[in-house]
Design a protein around this motif. Structure first.
Motif, PDB file in Angstrom:
ATOM      1  N   LEU A  54     -67.258  77.037 -90.677  1.00  0.00           N
ATOM      2  CA  LEU A  54     -67.723  76.819 -89.302  1.00  0.00           C
ATOM      3  C   LEU A  54     -69.215  77.060 -89.249  1.00  0.00           C
ATOM      4  O   LEU A  54     -69.683  78.092 -89.737  1.00  0.00           O
ATOM      5  CB  LEU A  54     -67.104  77.859 -88.372  1.00  0.00           C
ATOM      6  CG  LEU A  54     -65.656  77.753 -87.947  1.00  0.00           C
ATOM      7  CD1 LEU A  54     -65.329  78.899 -86.998  1.00  0.00           C
ATOM      8  CD2 LEU A  54     -65.475  76.431 -87.246  1.00  0.00           C
ATOM      9  N   LEU A  56     -72.016  77.333 -86.274  1.00  0.00           N
ATOM     10  CA  LEU A  56     -72.218  77.336 -84.821  1.00  0.00           C
ATOM     11  C   LEU A  56     -73.692  77.043 -84.554  1.00  0.00           C
ATOM     12  O   LEU A  56     -74.554  77.840 -84.932  1.00  0.00           O
ATOM     13  CB  LEU A  56     -71.826  78.697 -84.241  1.00  0.00           C
ATOM     14  CG  LEU A  56     -70.474  79.255 -84.738  1.00  0.00           C
ATOM     15  CD1 LEU A  56     -70.236  80.658 -84.172  1.00  0.00           C
ATOM     16  CD2 LEU A  56     -69.321  78.315 -84.370  1.00  0.00           C
ATOM     17  N   THR A  81     -67.602  72.247 -90.304  1.00  0.00           N
ATOM     18  CA  THR A  81     -67.608  71.632 -88.974  1.00  0.00           C
ATOM     19  C   THR A  81     -68.695  72.331 -88.167  1.00  0.00           C
ATOM     20  O   THR A  81     -68.760  73.553 -88.168  1.00  0.00           O
ATOM     21  CB  THR A  81     -66.272  71.880 -88.235  1.00  0.00           C
ATOM     22  OG1 THR A  81     -65.213  71.491 -89.103  1.00  0.00           O
ATOM     23  CG2 THR A  81     -66.205  71.097 -86.938  1.00  0.00           C
ATOM     24  N   TYR A  83     -70.003  73.360 -84.560  1.00  0.00           N
ATOM     25  CA  TYR A  83     -69.701  73.465 -83.128  1.00  0.00           C
ATOM     26  C   TYR A  83     -71.040  73.581 -82.417  1.00  0.00           C
ATOM     27  O   TYR A  83     -71.800  74.507 -82.659  1.00  0.00           O
ATOM     28  CB  TYR A  83     -68.815  74.677 -82.837  1.00  0.00           C
ATOM     29  CG  TYR A  83     -67.375  74.381 -83.174  1.00  0.00           C
ATOM     30  CD1 TYR A  83     -66.527  73.811 -82.225  1.00  0.00           C
ATOM     31  CD2 TYR A  83     -66.889  74.623 -84.451  1.00  0.00           C
ATOM     32  CE1 TYR A  83     -65.206  73.511 -82.550  1.00  0.00           C
ATOM     33  CE2 TYR A  83     -65.575  74.324 -84.784  1.00  0.00           C
ATOM     34  CZ  TYR A  83     -64.736  73.762 -83.819  1.00  0.00           C
ATOM     35  OH  TYR A  83     -63.451  73.449 -84.136  1.00  0.00           O
ATOM     36  N   ARG A  84     -71.296  72.613 -81.584  1.00  0.00           N
ATOM     37  CA  ARG A  84     -72.591  72.573 -80.920  1.00  0.00           C
ATOM     38  C   ARG A  84     -72.506  73.226 -79.550  1.00  0.00           C
ATOM     39  O   ARG A  84     -71.675  72.847 -78.728  1.00  0.00           O
ATOM     40  CB  ARG A  84     -73.073  71.132 -80.805  1.00  0.00           C
ATOM     41  CG  ARG A  84     -74.453  71.091 -80.248  1.00  0.00           C
ATOM     42  CD  ARG A  84     -75.070  69.725 -80.292  1.00  0.00           C
ATOM     43  NE  ARG A  84     -76.364  69.822 -79.639  1.00  0.00           N
ATOM     44  CZ  ARG A  84     -77.053  68.807 -79.211  1.00  0.00           C
ATOM     45  NH1 ARG A  84     -76.608  67.593 -79.385  1.00  0.00           N
ATOM     46  NH2 ARG A  84     -78.213  68.999 -78.632  1.00  0.00           N
ATOM     47  N   TYR A  85     -73.380  74.165 -79.353  1.00  0.00           N
ATOM     48  CA  TYR A  85     -73.412  74.904 -78.087  1.00  0.00           C
ATOM     49  C   TYR A  85     -74.481  74.289 -77.196  1.00  0.00           C
ATOM     50  O   TYR A  85     -75.571  73.949 -77.685  1.00  0.00           O
ATOM     51  CB  TYR A  85     -73.732  76.375 -78.405  1.00  0.00           C
ATOM     52  CG  TYR A  85     -73.824  77.260 -77.198  1.00  0.00           C
ATOM     53  CD1 TYR A  85     -72.685  77.627 -76.505  1.00  0.00           C
ATOM     54  CD2 TYR A  85     -75.059  77.726 -76.767  1.00  0.00           C
ATOM     55  CE1 TYR A  85     -72.768  78.436 -75.404  1.00  0.00           C
ATOM     56  CE2 TYR A  85     -75.151  78.545 -75.666  1.00  0.00           C
ATOM     57  CZ  TYR A  85     -74.001  78.894 -74.981  1.00  0.00           C
ATOM     58  OH  TYR A  85     -74.090  79.700 -73.893  1.00  0.00           O
ATOM     59  N   THR A 109     -69.566  66.916 -85.852  1.00  0.00           N
ATOM     60  CA  THR A 109     -70.045  67.844 -84.815  1.00  0.00           C
ATOM     61  C   THR A 109     -69.061  67.824 -83.657  1.00  0.00           C
ATOM     62  O   THR A 109     -68.695  66.766 -83.164  1.00  0.00           O
ATOM     63  CB  THR A 109     -71.439  67.396 -84.310  1.00  0.00           C
ATOM     64  OG1 THR A 109     -72.327  67.361 -85.416  1.00  0.00           O
ATOM     65  CG2 THR A 109     -71.977  68.372 -83.269  1.00  0.00           C
ATOM     66  N   ARG A 110     -68.617  69.012 -83.247  1.00  0.00           N
ATOM     67  CA  ARG A 110     -67.683  69.104 -82.134  1.00  0.00           C
ATOM     68  C   ARG A 110     -68.310  69.909 -81.009  1.00  0.00           C
ATOM     69  O   ARG A 110     -69.164  70.760 -81.258  1.00  0.00           O
ATOM     70  CB  ARG A 110     -66.382  69.781 -82.587  1.00  0.00           C
ATOM     71  CG  ARG A 110     -65.669  68.987 -83.685  1.00  0.00           C
ATOM     72  CD  ARG A 110     -64.389  69.665 -84.120  1.00  0.00           C
ATOM     73  NE  ARG A 110     -63.401  69.762 -83.064  1.00  0.00           N
ATOM     74  CZ  ARG A 110     -62.664  68.746 -82.624  1.00  0.00           C
ATOM     75  NH1 ARG A 110     -62.805  67.544 -83.154  1.00  0.00           N
ATOM     76  NH2 ARG A 110     -61.775  68.931 -81.675  1.00  0.00           N
ATOM     77  N   TRP A 112     -68.669  72.763 -78.153  1.00  0.00           N
ATOM     78  CA  TRP A 112     -68.252  74.170 -78.149  1.00  0.00           C
ATOM     79  C   TRP A 112     -66.879  74.303 -77.515  1.00  0.00           C
ATOM     80  O   TRP A 112     -66.633  73.738 -76.441  1.00  0.00           O
ATOM     81  CB  TRP A 112     -69.259  75.016 -77.372  1.00  0.00           C
ATOM     82  CG  TRP A 112     -68.981  76.476 -77.533  1.00  0.00           C
ATOM     83  CD1 TRP A 112     -68.213  77.250 -76.721  1.00  0.00           C
ATOM     84  CD2 TRP A 112     -69.424  77.298 -78.593  1.00  0.00           C
ATOM     85  NE1 TRP A 112     -68.161  78.518 -77.207  1.00  0.00           N
ATOM     86  CE2 TRP A 112     -68.900  78.588 -78.361  1.00  0.00           C
ATOM     87  CE3 TRP A 112     -70.217  77.087 -79.722  1.00  0.00           C
ATOM     88  CZ2 TRP A 112     -69.150  79.655 -79.213  1.00  0.00           C
ATOM     89  CZ3 TRP A 112     -70.470  78.135 -80.563  1.00  0.00           C
ATOM     90  CH2 TRP A 112     -69.936  79.411 -80.317  1.00  0.00           C
ATOM     91  N   ASP A 113     -65.984  75.039 -78.144  1.00  0.00           N
ATOM     92  CA  ASP A 113     -64.642  75.225 -77.595  1.00  0.00           C
ATOM     93  C   ASP A 113     -64.134  76.599 -78.025  1.00  0.00           C
ATOM     94  O   ASP A 113     -63.751  76.795 -79.184  1.00  0.00           O
ATOM     95  CB  ASP A 113     -63.730  74.110 -78.129  1.00  0.00           C
ATOM     96  CG  ASP A 113     -62.333  74.162 -77.508  1.00  0.00           C
ATOM     97  OD1 ASP A 113     -61.868  75.276 -77.183  1.00  0.00           O
ATOM     98  OD2 ASP A 113     -61.715  73.088 -77.359  1.00  0.00           O
ATOM     99  N   GLU A 116     -60.601  76.730 -79.607  1.00  0.00           N
ATOM    100  CA  GLU A 116     -60.519  76.152 -80.940  1.00  0.00           C
ATOM    101  C   GLU A 116     -61.162  77.098 -81.977  1.00  0.00           C
ATOM    102  O   GLU A 116     -60.604  77.330 -83.052  1.00  0.00           O
ATOM    103  CB  GLU A 116     -61.262  74.821 -80.922  1.00  0.00           C
ATOM    104  CG  GLU A 116     -60.661  73.770 -81.812  1.00  0.00           C
ATOM    105  CD  GLU A 116     -61.373  72.432 -81.600  1.00  0.00           C
ATOM    106  OE1 GLU A 116     -61.156  71.808 -80.540  1.00  0.00           O
ATOM    107  OE2 GLU A 116     -62.162  72.039 -82.483  1.00  0.00           O
ATOM    108  N   ILE A 117     -62.313  77.636 -81.611  1.00  0.00           N
ATOM    109  CA  ILE A 117     -63.016  78.518 -82.560  1.00  0.00           C
ATOM    110  C   ILE A 117     -62.185  79.783 -82.800  1.00  0.00           C
ATOM    111  O   ILE A 117     -61.976  80.198 -83.933  1.00  0.00           O
ATOM    112  CB  ILE A 117     -64.435  78.866 -82.044  1.00  0.00           C
ATOM    113  CG1 ILE A 117     -65.281  77.587 -81.960  1.00  0.00           C
ATOM    114  CG2 ILE A 117     -65.126  79.874 -82.962  1.00  0.00           C
ATOM    115  CD1 ILE A 117     -66.631  77.769 -81.295  1.00  0.00           C
TER     116      ILE A 117
END
Ligand SMILES: NC(=O)C1=CN([C@@H]2O[C@H](COP(=O)(O)OP(=O)(O)OC[C@H]3O[C@@H](n4cnc5c(N)ncnc54)[C@H](O)[C@@H]3O)[C@@H](O)[C@H]2O)[C@@H](O)CC1
Ligand SMILES: [K+]
Length: 556
Positions: A54, A56, A81, A83-85, A109-110, A112-113, A116-117
């Protein structure tokens, strides 16, 4: 080692860019250096295992570092993966370029969740979690990110996964949510097991700030990544300079003392330690012994005449002379060989005893050298004010500052004494992180600096991280945390010993005072560590020769 503020870091970056390195190149270097450090930390991950990971990524350049790391990891066979904030924020140019390169390499790129995280953290499938959400640009309170709770050390150990082979939480530059200037958790912060400071340590890497309104946040092991920026701050870098007292600096300070150890006992300076009355002399005797052990040539304890016999029964190498009142003390101070007066320990701050305490402080400060005396003016004479010497001015701190301003003086308050002299600064230090507005960093460095400017002399603010500032703003941090933690120092009388060590050093070298007091804090902690469990304050002075011998041996 220098501690670099965000503004100074930007000046350093500008100096690097002026010498021809682009911002994109700096980010590539930061990402590559970070990944190398991570794989040195977890060498088992070097064998490509197609392991998921991950990363972030936040809206700024810290996030940019994250995209570079993700891309390089992917190139090595990992399956990261991102995770884009805060995806709606426009990114700075370099970070946008790093994100484009990541996408061009086929990276996923997913948005922010938290759910899921959280789920991924709980499943332990990811080999690494790289926190590149926010770095030096954190300017306001963090929103509460539920996913961050999963990283907290308590949760982590409850899951039974804090063994070294499963360490995987890495923070880029600083754990997100931790203020790089003060160390405060701005509402909600990432808990890292490895923190990779880009190019330089920032104050937040060494200061401990547990104010209300913040939770989470841990640095773990801290490493500094050299990304090839200039090693020294440019002369026009903004703001006052801050330094960490580390082992190389302690050795350098010890080397600076060595040439002084060849002369006559007076060449090492004479220290006076006024003592309290009958039954109150222990604190002064502790300080006196520490000053002597630190290398002062002569040390004299000065009780009122009524307590002479009692002190005589307890002192040998330390000398003794009764001082009836401040006039007698002032007469004694006419001897120019006296280089330092350390006072306050056990003098008393109650109604009956405070007039004597106050008068002695006035005499000591009147006889102290001007702070800026040129070396041609001869040896500096300093005054170290601790405990009751500070408390007697609680109702009227300005009266004390009128005496200290411009003098070679060092005030050594603990948190309570600091709050008595600087109530507004203490209140700001403990005020909760604001819930909405911008956060103006105000931590222990800023508080000590402001206090030193107000008092016009050096201020040493005690704590697990001791912060020392000169009135010109130069500050030193001595952090007794992690590998240098010394829980045994929380013992009665330890502060008296510290005042004595400072006096012992000041009697040999009058300046620079903040740096010298920081070295005293180092010796103090090392003495405690050398003794270990069961320590009482009496043990500290006698550990000093071994500590200093060790430093000399390490520097020769
Ligand atoms: N200065 C340098 O020399 C280098 C810096 N680099 C990286 O760049 C970082 C600094 O980048 P930036 O200045 O862009 O700052 P950051 O990336 O730390 O954050 C800035 C962004 O976060 C937003 N933000 C601030 N506080 C927030 C909060 N509480 N909640 C949500 N969003 C918030 C800001 O609005 C801004 O969009 C460093 O920490 C480091 O990781 C490296 O890439 C290489 C060189
Ligand atoms: K970060």
């Amino acid at each position: 080692m220098e501690l670099v503020s965000a503004a100074q870091m930007r000046a350093l970056e500008a100096a690097g860019m002026a010498s021809g390195v682009s911002g994109v190149e700096l980010m590539e270097r930061a990402g590559a250096a970070a990944l190398k450090a991570i794989l040195d930390w977890r060498p088992d991950l070097r064998v490509p295992r197609h392991a998921p990971a991950l990363v972030l990524c936040g809206p700024g350049n810290n996030g940019g570092d994250g995209y570079v790391i993700a891309r390089l990891m992917r190139g090595m066979g990992f399956r990261p993966t991102v995770y884009r904030y805060a995806p709606d924020k426009p990114q700075p140019e370099e970070a946008a370029e790093a994100a484009r390169r990541w996408a061009a390499a086929g990276g996923e790129t997913r948005p922010w969740d938290d759910d899921e995280i959280e789920e991924r953290i709980g499943s332990f499938d990811d080999a690494l979690v790289v926190d590149a959400l926010l770095g030096m640009g954190t300017t306001r309170r963090m929103p509460s990110l539920r996913a961050f709770d999963s990283f907290e050390p308590s949760v982590w150990s409850a899951l039974g996964s804090d063994d070294p082979s499963r360490r995987r939480h890495v923070a880029i530059d600083v754990p997100s949510g931790l203020c790089s200037e003060t160390g405060a958790s701005l509402g909600c912060a990432f808990s890292a097991q490895l923190t990779l400071a880009i190019q330089a340590l920032k104050p937040g890497h060494v200061l401990i700030d547990r104010r209300a309104g913040g939770h989470g946040g841990a640095l773990g092991e801290v490493q500094v990544l050299d990304i090839g920026l200039p090693a020294r701050l440019p002369d026009d870098a903004p703001g006052p300079r801050s330094f960490l007292l580390d082992a190389p600096e302690a050795r350098a300070q010890m080397r600076a003392l060595r040439p002084l150890w060849q002369g006559h006992k007076f060449a090492h300076g004479h220290v006076l330690v006024p003592a309290g009355g009958v039954g109150k002399g222990g604190a002064a005797r502790l300080a006196a012994r520490a000053a002597l052990r630190t290398g002062a040539g002569l040390v004299t304890v000065c009780p009122p005449p009524s307590a002479l016999i009692e002190n005589a029964a307890r002192l040998d190498a330390v000398m003794l002379r009764a001082v009836a009142d401040a006039d007698a003390f002032a007469a004694m101070l006419e001897d120019r060989r006296i280089r330092c007066v350390a006072l306050g320990m056990g003098l008393g701050a109650d109604e009956r005893r405070s007039p004597r305490t106050r008068a002695l402080v006035e005499a000591a400060l009147a006889a102290a050298s001007p702070a800026d005396a040129p070396s041609s003016a001869g040896p500096v004479r300093s005054a170290v004010l601790d405990a009751d010497a500070l408390t007697v001015f609680a109702q009227d701190p300005e009266a004390l500052f009128a005496l200290t301003r411009g003098r070679a003086a060092i005030l050594t308050p603990h948190a309570g004494e600091f709050a008595r002299l600087f109530p507004d600064l203490a209140a700001r230090l403990s005020s909760p992180v604001p819930s909405d507005d911008r956060w103006t960093p105000f931590g222990r460095l800023e508080a000590a600096r402001e206090a030193a400017a107000r008092a016009g002399c050096t201020v040493l603010l005690k704590g697990p991280d001791t912060v020392i500032a000169d009135p010109d703003g130069e500050a030193w941090v001595h952090a007794a945390v992690r590998e240098r933690a010394s829980p045994w120092l929380a013992t009665a009388g330890a502060g008296d010993v510290l005042a004595g060590i400072i006096a012992g050093l000041a009697s040999q070298r009058g300046a620079p005072r903040a740096r010298l007091a920081a070295f005293a804090a180092w010796l103090h902690v090392e003495a405690a560590r050398a003794f270990g469990p069961g320590l009482i304050a009496e043990d500290l002075p006698d550990q000093l020769p071994g500590v200093m011998r060790g430093l000399l041996a390490a520097s020769s």
